[in-house]
Enzyme design. Structure first.
Site, PDB file in Angstrom:
ATOM      1  N   SER A 126       0.818  -1.211   0.000  1.00 60.36           N
ATOM      2  CA  SER A 126       0.000   0.000   0.000  1.00 60.36           C
ATOM      3  C   SER A 126       0.849   1.257   0.000  1.00 60.36           C
ATOM      4  O   SER A 126       0.315   2.346  -0.159  1.00 60.36           O
ATOM      5  CB  SER A 126      -0.881   0.076   1.244  1.00 60.36           C
ATOM      6  OG  SER A 126      -1.110  -1.134   1.824  1.00 60.36           O
ATOM      7  N   HIS A 147      -1.573  -2.636  -6.693  1.00 67.77           N
ATOM      8  CA  HIS A 147      -2.188  -2.306  -5.405  1.00 67.77           C
ATOM      9  C   HIS A 147      -3.713  -2.327  -5.515  1.00 67.77           C
ATOM     10  O   HIS A 147      -4.314  -1.467  -6.158  1.00 67.77           O
ATOM     11  CB  HIS A 147      -1.685  -0.931  -4.940  1.00 67.77           C
ATOM     12  CG  HIS A 147      -2.248  -0.518  -3.632  1.00 67.77           C
ATOM     13  ND1 HIS A 147      -2.540   0.778  -3.300  1.00 67.77           N
ATOM     14  CD2 HIS A 147      -2.585  -1.262  -2.541  1.00 67.77           C
ATOM     15  CE1 HIS A 147      -3.029   0.820  -2.076  1.00 67.77           C
ATOM     16  NE2 HIS A 147      -3.070  -0.399  -1.606  1.00 67.77           N
ATOM     17  N   GLU A 159      -3.964   0.427  -8.442  1.00 68.60           N
ATOM     18  CA  GLU A 159      -2.820   1.283  -8.760  1.00 68.60           C
ATOM     19  C   GLU A 159      -1.722   0.370  -9.290  1.00 68.60           C
ATOM     20  O   GLU A 159      -1.356  -0.604  -8.628  1.00 68.60           O
ATOM     21  CB  GLU A 159      -2.335   2.019  -7.507  1.00 68.60           C
ATOM     22  CG  GLU A 159      -3.274   3.121  -7.039  1.00 68.60           C
ATOM     23  CD  GLU A 159      -2.809   3.799  -5.745  1.00 68.60           C
ATOM     24  OE1 GLU A 159      -2.991   5.018  -5.622  1.00 68.60           O
ATOM     25  OE2 GLU A 159      -2.282   3.107  -4.850  1.00 68.60           O
ATOM     26  N   ASN A 197      -3.424   6.375  -0.971  1.00 67.15           N
ATOM     27  CA  ASN A 197      -3.109   6.348   0.465  1.00 67.15           C
ATOM     28  C   ASN A 197      -2.405   7.607   0.952  1.00 67.15           C
ATOM     29  O   ASN A 197      -2.463   7.924   2.135  1.00 67.15           O
ATOM     30  CB  ASN A 197      -2.300   5.102   0.804  1.00 67.15           C
ATOM     31  CG  ASN A 197      -3.193   3.884   0.836  1.00 67.15           C
ATOM     32  OD1 ASN A 197      -4.409   4.010   0.947  1.00 67.15           O
ATOM     33  ND2 ASN A 197      -2.612   2.713   0.730  1.00 67.15           N
TER      34      ASN A 197
HETATM   35  N1  CAA Z   1     -15.998  -8.823   0.023  1.00 65.00           N
HETATM   36  C1  CAA Z   1     -16.761  -8.946  -1.066  1.00 65.00           C
HETATM   37  N2  CAA Z   1     -17.840  -8.154  -1.300  1.00 65.00           N
HETATM   38  C2  CAA Z   1     -18.160  -7.251  -0.349  1.00 65.00           C
HETATM   39  C3  CAA Z   1     -17.410  -7.100   0.816  1.00 65.00           C
HETATM   40  C4  CAA Z   1     -16.281  -7.936   0.996  1.00 65.00           C
HETATM   41  N3  CAA Z   1     -15.486  -7.847   2.058  1.00 65.00           N
HETATM   42  N4  CAA Z   1     -17.976  -6.108   1.556  1.00 65.00           N
HETATM   43  C5  CAA Z   1     -19.045  -5.669   0.873  1.00 65.00           C
HETATM   44  N5  CAA Z   1     -19.141  -6.355  -0.279  1.00 65.00           N
HETATM   45  C6  CAA Z   1     -20.159  -6.164  -1.327  1.00 65.00           C
HETATM   46  C7  CAA Z   1     -21.519  -6.579  -0.824  1.00 65.00           C
HETATM   47  O1  CAA Z   1     -21.711  -7.964  -0.993  1.00 65.00           O
HETATM   48  C8  CAA Z   1     -22.431  -5.770  -1.720  1.00 65.00           C
HETATM   49  O2  CAA Z   1     -22.524  -6.390  -2.974  1.00 65.00           O
HETATM   50  P1  CAA Z   1     -23.829  -6.213  -3.894  1.00 65.00           P
HETATM   51  O3  CAA Z   1     -24.047  -4.754  -4.053  1.00 65.00           O
HETATM   52  O4  CAA Z   1     -23.404  -6.861  -5.142  1.00 65.00           O
HETATM   53  O5  CAA Z   1     -24.925  -6.890  -3.173  1.00 65.00           O
HETATM   54  C9  CAA Z   1     -21.645  -4.471  -1.938  1.00 65.00           C
HETATM   55  O6  CAA Z   1     -20.277  -4.778  -1.623  1.00 65.00           O
HETATM   56  C10 CAA Z   1     -22.149  -3.376  -1.048  1.00 65.00           C
HETATM   57  O7  CAA Z   1     -22.075  -3.860   0.295  1.00 65.00           O
HETATM   58  P2  CAA Z   1     -23.093  -3.456   1.435  1.00 65.00           P
HETATM   59  O8  CAA Z   1     -24.431  -3.145   0.839  1.00 65.00           O
HETATM   60  O9  CAA Z   1     -23.040  -4.494   2.500  1.00 65.00           O
HETATM   61  O10 CAA Z   1     -22.469  -2.191   2.137  1.00 65.00           O
HETATM   62  P3  CAA Z   1     -22.084  -0.795   1.540  1.00 65.00           P
HETATM   63  O11 CAA Z   1     -23.111  -0.278   0.601  1.00 65.00           O
HETATM   64  O12 CAA Z   1     -21.673   0.030   2.716  1.00 65.00           O
HETATM   65  O13 CAA Z   1     -20.779  -1.065   0.680  1.00 65.00           O
HETATM   66  C11 CAA Z   1     -18.447  -0.948   0.635  1.00 65.00           C
HETATM   67  C12 CAA Z   1     -19.638  -1.636   1.246  1.00 65.00           C
HETATM   68  C13 CAA Z   1     -18.364  -1.248  -0.856  1.00 65.00           C
HETATM   69  C14 CAA Z   1     -17.217  -1.523   1.342  1.00 65.00           C
HETATM   70  C15 CAA Z   1     -18.576   0.588   0.853  1.00 65.00           C
HETATM   71  O14 CAA Z   1     -18.839   0.830   2.197  1.00 65.00           O
HETATM   72  C16 CAA Z   1     -17.375   1.347   0.447  1.00 65.00           C
HETATM   73  O15 CAA Z   1     -17.146   1.626  -0.718  1.00 65.00           O
HETATM   74  N6  CAA Z   1     -16.525   1.725   1.435  1.00 65.00           N
HETATM   75  C17 CAA Z   1     -15.279   2.416   1.174  1.00 65.00           C
HETATM   76  C18 CAA Z   1     -14.250   1.391   0.829  1.00 65.00           C
HETATM   77  C19 CAA Z   1     -12.917   2.012   0.583  1.00 65.00           C
HETATM   78  O16 CAA Z   1     -12.721   3.200   0.596  1.00 65.00           O
HETATM   79  N7  CAA Z   1     -11.937   1.147   0.355  1.00 65.00           N
HETATM   80  C20 CAA Z   1     -10.592   1.548   0.139  1.00 65.00           C
HETATM   81  C21 CAA Z   1      -9.834   1.360   1.393  1.00 65.00           C
HETATM   82  S1  CAA Z   1      -8.179   1.904   1.177  1.00 65.00           S
HETATM   83  C22 CAA Z   1      -7.388   0.547   0.658  1.00 65.00           C
HETATM   84  O17 CAA Z   1      -7.864  -0.531   0.594  1.00 65.00           O
HETATM   85  C23 CAA Z   1      -6.005   0.783   0.260  1.00 65.00           C
HETATM   86  C24 CAA Z   1      -4.989   0.470   1.257  1.00 65.00           C
HETATM   87  O18 CAA Z   1      -3.907   0.135   0.833  1.00 65.00           O
HETATM   88  C25 CAA Z   1      -5.182   0.679   2.685  1.00 65.00           C
END
Ligand code: CAA
Length: 289
Positions: A126, A147, A159, A197
């Site tokens: 990351s 990434h 990325e 990040n």
């Molecule tokens: N694995 C697989 N699918 C998942 C999941 C997981 N862990 N978590 C959620 N989902 C899926 C759900 O099954 C659902 O799918 P459908 O729409 O097809 O039914 C969809 O995602 C939406 O889930 P929810 O309705 O339960 O919840 P939500 O609307 O809050 O969405 C989310 C969940 C997509 C995670 C959303 O909250 C979101 O976009 N959050 C921000 C995530 C983000 O910013 N990620 C980047 C983090 S930084 C990073 O990763 C980089 C690093 O190096 C640190």
């Protein structure tokens, strides 16, 4: 070195944590990837990751996104191992172990011993240096950053990071590969934290500062950012999704690589990690799961 992706790609992945599991699901659901070798620290760790993957695919079956036979076919593509020697004939190996240079260095040194110089070695780091990881291998030109974002099966971005020694050919291969996996990649020239990040984790660190100063509760901070900035989840819920150990590690990399005090990790973030309040993966973080 391969200039394009052949059908029947054999990909290996090292790591069975949150990101390793998500990436394996993405690989398994990609038609062009026909074989996946999944290396964990132990067969036990891989088996628990396998059960988790079965649950995730089961959810897709329940939602009628995929057929039950498809889920079984995805699972059958995967072979678990704890032995680096089994990764020898993979065309591409993705490292997704913990966000710690010593751990990643160990993986790259081990991979250098068992892979041919033609193998593409990709790191899901990351924020750490691809150039440093590449320097540990026989062919630094074939090392690239790939990434993914959490949850990997959902997030569209990858990325693709060019280290100082990454060849254009490897970069093109990685871009093509990311698209095959259904991702929409961006190219980044190596820099601490890359693009996302460098902005996202300092924002989370700032949210932790707001909480520590009792400016607002965790719920209010997250509500403010979801309703006021249209973020899908608030910064503290996101901290828990990413994992506070990862958040701390990225802040430390940004700080040590740039020397800029604006990247100082908040003491509360450190305390959270010391208390094992890592977020979703330990059941407690800024919220309870
Ligand atoms: N694995 C697989 N699918 C998942 C999941 C997981 N862990 N978590 C959620 N989902 C899926 C759900 O099954 C659902 O799918 P459908 O729409 O097809 O039914 C969809 O995602 C939406 O889930 P929810 O309705 O339960 O919840 P939500 O609307 O809050 O969405 C989310 C969940 C997509 C995670 C959303 O909250 C979101 O976009 N959050 C921000 C995530 C983000 O910013 N990620 C980047 C983090 S930084 C990073 O990763 C980089 C690093 O190096 C640190």
């Amino acid at each position: 070195m391969m200039s394009s992706i052949n059908r029947g790609l054999k990909v290996a992945i090292v790591g069975a944590g949150t990101m390793g599991r998500g990436i394996v699901q993405v690989l398994a659901q990609t038609e062009d990837v026909t074989s996946i070798i999944w290396k964990g620290r132990s067969l036990k760790s891989i088996h628990s990751a396998f059960s988790d993957l079965e649950v995730q695919l089961g959810r897709l079956v329940a939602k009628k996104r995929i057929a039950a036979e498809e889920a079984s076919r995805f699972i059958r593509k995967i072979v678990a191992t704890e032995d680096y020697a089994d990764l020898t004939d993979a065309q591409c190996i993705i490292e997704a172990v913990s966000e710690n240079m010593d751990a990643k260095r160990d993986v790259f040194v081990s991979l250098a011993k068992v892979t041919s110089p033609d193998t593409i070695l990709a790191s899901n780091t990351s924020s750490l240096s691809i150039t440093e990881l590449a320097s540990l291998t026989a062919n630094p030109a074939n090392v690239v950053g790939l990434h993914f974002f959490n949850p990997a099966p959902v997030m569209k971005l990858t990325e693709v990071i060019a280290g100082l020694t990454t060849s254009q050919c490897t970069l093109n291969w990685a871009l093509d590969f990311a698209r095959k996996l259904g991702k929409d990649p961006v190219v980044v020239n190596e820099a601490p934290g890359f693009i996302v990040n460098r902005m996202l984790i300092p924002m989370i660190n700032e949210a932790i500062g707001i909480l520590a100063e009792s400016v607002a509760t965790a719920e209010e901070i997250d509500k403010a950012m979801t309703l006021g900035a249209n973020h899908p989840i608030g910064p503290l819920a996101l901290a828990d999704l990413i994992g506070n150990d990862v958040n701390l590690s990225i802040m430390e990399t940004l700080h040590s690589e740039t020397g800029d005090p604006k990247y100082r990790a908040h003491p509360l973030l450190r305390k959270m990690v010391r208390a094992n309040l890592l977020g979703r993966k330990t059941g407690f973080g800024f919220f309870k799961y």
